[in-house]
Design an enzyme around this catalytic site. Structure first.
Site, PDB file in Angstrom:
ATOM      1  N   LEU A  33      -3.563  14.692 -28.506  1.00 44.54           N
ATOM      2  CA  LEU A  33      -4.429  13.735 -27.820  1.00 44.54           C
ATOM      3  C   LEU A  33      -5.855  14.180 -28.087  1.00 44.54           C
ATOM      4  CD1 LEU A  33      -2.974  13.135 -24.218  1.00 44.54           C
ATOM      5  CD2 LEU A  33      -3.374  11.417 -25.981  1.00 44.54           C
ATOM      6  N   ASP A  34      -6.733  13.253 -28.366  1.00 41.57           N
ATOM      7  CA  ASP A  34      -8.131  13.599 -28.588  1.00 41.57           C
ATOM      8  C   ASP A  34      -8.716  14.271 -27.358  1.00 41.57           C
ATOM      9  OD1 ASP A  34      -8.180  12.412 -31.145  1.00 41.57           O
ATOM     10  OD2 ASP A  34      -8.554  10.448 -30.257  1.00 41.57           O
ATOM     11  N   ARG A  35      -9.762  15.014 -27.568  1.00 41.94           N
ATOM     12  CA  ARG A  35     -10.423  15.720 -26.470  1.00 41.94           C
ATOM     13  C   ARG A  35     -10.847  14.759 -25.365  1.00 41.94           C
ATOM     14  NH1 ARG A  35     -16.206  18.001 -26.687  1.00 41.94           N
ATOM     15  NH2 ARG A  35     -16.243  19.342 -24.865  1.00 41.94           N
ATOM     16  N   SER A  47      -9.404  11.962 -24.529  1.00 38.96           N
ATOM     17  CA  SER A  47      -8.267  11.211 -24.004  1.00 38.96           C
ATOM     18  C   SER A  47      -7.536  12.087 -22.995  1.00 38.96           C
ATOM     19  CB  SER A  47      -7.318  10.801 -25.129  1.00 38.96           C
ATOM     20  OG  SER A  47      -7.979   9.957 -26.042  1.00 38.96           O
TER      21      SER A  47
END
Length: 182
Positions: A44-46, A48
């Site tokens: 998961l992106d930072r 998100s």
């Protein structure tokens, strides 16, 4: 027996155990999980939040993360503006992005979900409404959901992964994790 952890990744946390990116230390999985031998199955992106699966089983990790196994990933997405049926249909058909056509997504407008407050909070502008969507995809391209909502004219303000395949957040709060049967 394989270990499988469900973790509610908070906003601003990297989906890895170490930070090699900057001089300033950023929060990582090691700030929350102190179990040797488990690794994220996907990412998961930072910026998100939500469900991140971790396992000690390389084959299980591949089955979860590899797009060819087509596990659905469901997201609660707060977008800028109010997408109409045309925008939702475009998401459902698939969109042309810079890296090619996306597979069709499931997309629906929903009532605001009962989520924890985000720190820092999402920006609020009186003159621009926002709307919540539930979007399910079976791919995992970089920042895909964000790029898809932007492509239909509704940039993502907040992104929370609700489930991956049969596993979901349930009542896990940000920073909490629990072990489940793989």
């Amino acid at each position: 027996m394989s270990r499988l952890l469900l973790f509610n990744k908070p906003f601003g946390v990297l989906s890895q155990f170490t930070d090699r990116g900057t001089e300033t230390a950023r929060a990582t999985l090691s700030d929350y999980i102190d179990l040797p031998g488990v690794y994220p199955a996907g990412r998961l992106d930072r910026d998100s939040e939500g469900l991140l699966l971790l396992t000690d089983d390389g084959q299980l990790q591949a089955r979860i993360a590899d797009p060819r196994y087509k596990l659905p990933k469901t997201y609660l997405v707060q977008v800028e503006g109010e997408p109409g049926e045309e925008a939702l249909q475009a998401l459902r058909r698939g969109l042309m992005l810079k890296d090619g056509m996306t597979s069709p997504a499931q997309a629906a407008a929903i009532s605001p979900p009962d989520l924890w407050p985000r720190d820092p909070p999402v920006r609020f502008r009186k003159s621009i409404p926002d709307r919540w969507l539930r979007i399910a995809i079976r791919e995992g391209r970089n920042r895909q959901v964000r790029r898809m909502t932007a492509a239909v004219g509704h940039p993502t303000l907040r992104l929370v992964r609700e489930s991956v395949g049969p596993w979901s957040l349930d009542q896990l709060q940000p920073g909490e994790w629990r072990e489940v049967t793989a």
